[in-house]
Design a protein around this motif. Sequence first.
Motif, PDB file in Angstrom:
ATOM      1  N   HIS A 259       0.843  -1.195   0.000  1.00  0.00           N
ATOM      2  CA  HIS A 259       0.000   0.000   0.000  1.00  0.00           C
ATOM      3  C   HIS A 259       0.875   1.240   0.000  1.00  0.00           C
ATOM      4  O   HIS A 259       1.914   1.278   0.676  1.00  0.00           O
ATOM      5  CB  HIS A 259      -0.907   0.021   1.231  1.00  0.00           C
ATOM      6  N   ILE A 260       0.470   2.252  -0.740  1.00  0.00           N
ATOM      7  CA  ILE A 260       1.214   3.512  -0.784  1.00  0.00           C
ATOM      8  C   ILE A 260       0.346   4.628  -0.206  1.00  0.00           C
ATOM      9  O   ILE A 260      -0.781   4.849  -0.656  1.00  0.00           O
ATOM     10  CB  ILE A 260       1.622   3.875  -2.226  1.00  0.00           C
ATOM     11  N   ASP A 261       0.893   5.298   0.800  1.00  0.00           N
ATOM     12  CA  ASP A 261       0.259   6.511   1.315  1.00  0.00           C
ATOM     13  C   ASP A 261       0.777   7.673   0.465  1.00  0.00           C
ATOM     14  O   ASP A 261       1.818   8.250   0.740  1.00  0.00           O
ATOM     15  CB  ASP A 261       0.602   6.713   2.789  1.00  0.00           C
ATOM     16  N   VAL A 281       5.208   2.488  -8.432  1.00  0.00           N
ATOM     17  CA  VAL A 281       3.792   2.543  -8.050  1.00  0.00           C
ATOM     18  C   VAL A 281       2.986   1.432  -8.713  1.00  0.00           C
ATOM     19  O   VAL A 281       1.984   0.960  -8.161  1.00  0.00           O
ATOM     20  CB  VAL A 281       3.191   3.935  -8.395  1.00  0.00           C
ATOM     21  N   ALA A 282       3.419   0.976  -9.881  1.00  0.00           N
ATOM     22  CA  ALA A 282       2.688  -0.081 -10.584  1.00  0.00           C
ATOM     23  C   ALA A 282       2.691  -1.392  -9.803  1.00  0.00           C
ATOM     24  O   ALA A 282       1.870  -2.283 -10.064  1.00  0.00           O
ATOM     25  CB  ALA A 282       3.289  -0.290 -11.972  1.00  0.00           C
ATOM     26  N   ILE A 287      -3.372   2.555  -3.355  1.00  0.00           N
ATOM     27  CA  ILE A 287      -2.750   3.854  -3.107  1.00  0.00           C
ATOM     28  C   ILE A 287      -3.844   4.841  -2.756  1.00  0.00           C
ATOM     29  O   ILE A 287      -4.984   4.718  -3.232  1.00  0.00           O
ATOM     30  CB  ILE A 287      -1.953   4.349  -4.334  1.00  0.00           C
ATOM     31  N   ILE A 288      -3.521   5.807  -1.904  1.00  0.00           N
ATOM     32  CA  ILE A 288      -4.453   6.898  -1.637  1.00  0.00           C
ATOM     33  C   ILE A 288      -3.807   8.214  -2.073  1.00  0.00           C
ATOM     34  O   ILE A 288      -2.591   8.371  -1.992  1.00  0.00           O
ATOM     35  CB  ILE A 288      -4.874   6.971  -0.157  1.00  0.00           C
ATOM     36  N   PHE A 306      -7.468   0.932  -6.089  1.00  0.00           N
ATOM     37  CA  PHE A 306      -6.975  -0.435  -6.008  1.00  0.00           C
ATOM     38  C   PHE A 306      -6.536  -0.892  -7.395  1.00  0.00           C
ATOM     39  O   PHE A 306      -7.251  -0.679  -8.376  1.00  0.00           O
ATOM     40  CB  PHE A 306      -8.066  -1.371  -5.497  1.00  0.00           C
ATOM     41  N   LYS A 307      -5.370  -1.532  -7.454  1.00  0.00           N
ATOM     42  CA  LYS A 307      -4.926  -2.043  -8.746  1.00  0.00           C
ATOM     43  C   LYS A 307      -5.901  -3.099  -9.259  1.00  0.00           C
ATOM     44  O   LYS A 307      -6.166  -3.181 -10.454  1.00  0.00           O
ATOM     45  CB  LYS A 307      -3.514  -2.627  -8.626  1.00  0.00           C
ATOM     46  N   LYS A 308      -6.433  -3.880  -8.347  1.00  0.00           N
ATOM     47  CA  LYS A 308      -7.465  -4.862  -8.678  1.00  0.00           C
ATOM     48  C   LYS A 308      -8.726  -4.430  -7.951  1.00  0.00           C
ATOM     49  O   LYS A 308      -8.863  -4.621  -6.744  1.00  0.00           O
ATOM     50  CB  LYS A 308      -7.028  -6.257  -8.239  1.00  0.00           C
TER      51      LYS A 308
END
Length: 465
Positions: A259-261, A281-282, A287-288, A306-308
């Motif tokens: 997860h990326i903040d 990031v990929a 991420i938010i 969400f990536k998914k």
Amino acid sequence: MQNIYDSEEFRAQGHQIIDALADYLKSIEDGTLTEVIPYVEPEDSYDFWKNDLAEGQTGLMDFVNETIKRSNHLHHPKYMGHQVSAPSPVAALMGVVTGLLNNGGAVYEMGLVNNPLERVLSKYLAEKLGFGDESDGFLTSGGTLANLTALLAARAKYSSVWSEGTTEKLAIMVSEEAHYCVDRAARIMGLGESGIIKIPVNDRFKLKTELLEEYYQDATAKGFRVFAIIGSACSTSTGSYDNLQEIGEFAQKNNLWFHIDGAHGGAVAFSSKYKSLLKGVALADSIIIDWHKMLLAPALITAVVFKKGSDAYATFHQKAQYLWDNALSKDWFNSGKRTFECTKLMMSVKVYGMIKAHGDLIFEEHVDYLYDLAKTFANLIKSLNDFELGHEPEANIVCFRMKTENSNEINATIRRKLLEKGEFYIVSTTLNGDTYLRVSLMNQNTKVSDLESLLENIREIKSEL
């Protein structure tokens, strides 16, 4: 009974309020408003409003004008405090539209516009981030709630806590410089202090990725099941970007949720010049990004992507017959299935309104200008003998201080005196135990001359001490 819905009275009040706000913006443009923050002590402010309430009905515009007068003026070029945007006037106008319409969002019937727009904006942001067609997301009220929501989705993928309760010791890994809301989210989730594995940072305040394996193995040996790792893009104190590529590769190797903040710094997704700061990031699962920090929107509007996209639905499986028939169906248009919030603001309208009025180039121009300005200010600091830089900025956050004896005490006093004078608004932070002055350059009207004036004000205060 008063006819509080009278259309003509609303029209007249609306014109008066817009005129007052336009005059306010004009006073900033022409320099007649010189005070950034009209600071008074909390008890004095409380007494003022308590007495004001006791006076009863005195007229709406008296209240509007007093509110403008007594507020912190974020549109002023000498506002350099917290990471809150000076909102686009168009976005503020959209707030009037949504405030009156007052459509919720938990179910499609109560969010006929905002639910589809949330999906449009989520897909649009996902494309900027380089995610594929499976990605999806939504908007929620602020980074704290957004980080918690994403981490709950991560926990749902690796644990059955939602249905069975706590049966094992769960943990997350995060930089010691991460925003406090990540720590708060973990504690709310029941991980406890020991379930928050904080990784030390290097001299640039970035997570030491070379320590990840050691800390992970140590946690595993102690019986913890680590299910997620968080990267900061960027950290709050210094604006430092973690090495997302290496964190993402570590997450993949160990089957962890990444997860990326990106509440503040994720906005560089719009910038050709600074997008490389998000390298890796990929690899993220989620991420938010706060629209209300670097993307000109009023608070609070935070994207959770969400990536998914299907990962978002496992978090809140609940029956609510009065809202939807099938609790397990993945219908994107009923946002209450994926968020804490049932009723929420029509926040997507404010963002979409900016894009329709200005195009999305405004976001890139805004980010580039403020990140460039921070570098210019840092170079200015380095050229001076009486100041020192706390870090080399990657974002629009710069930490610095005066070189002096009793440095911590003197710089803390300088910050307090600036607050009392009200001509500038900056904050302070602690780096490696030392007190630094800290500016977040949030306003594209801020010029180098304003920063030079800030340094002169600091020198004047220091000479008076």
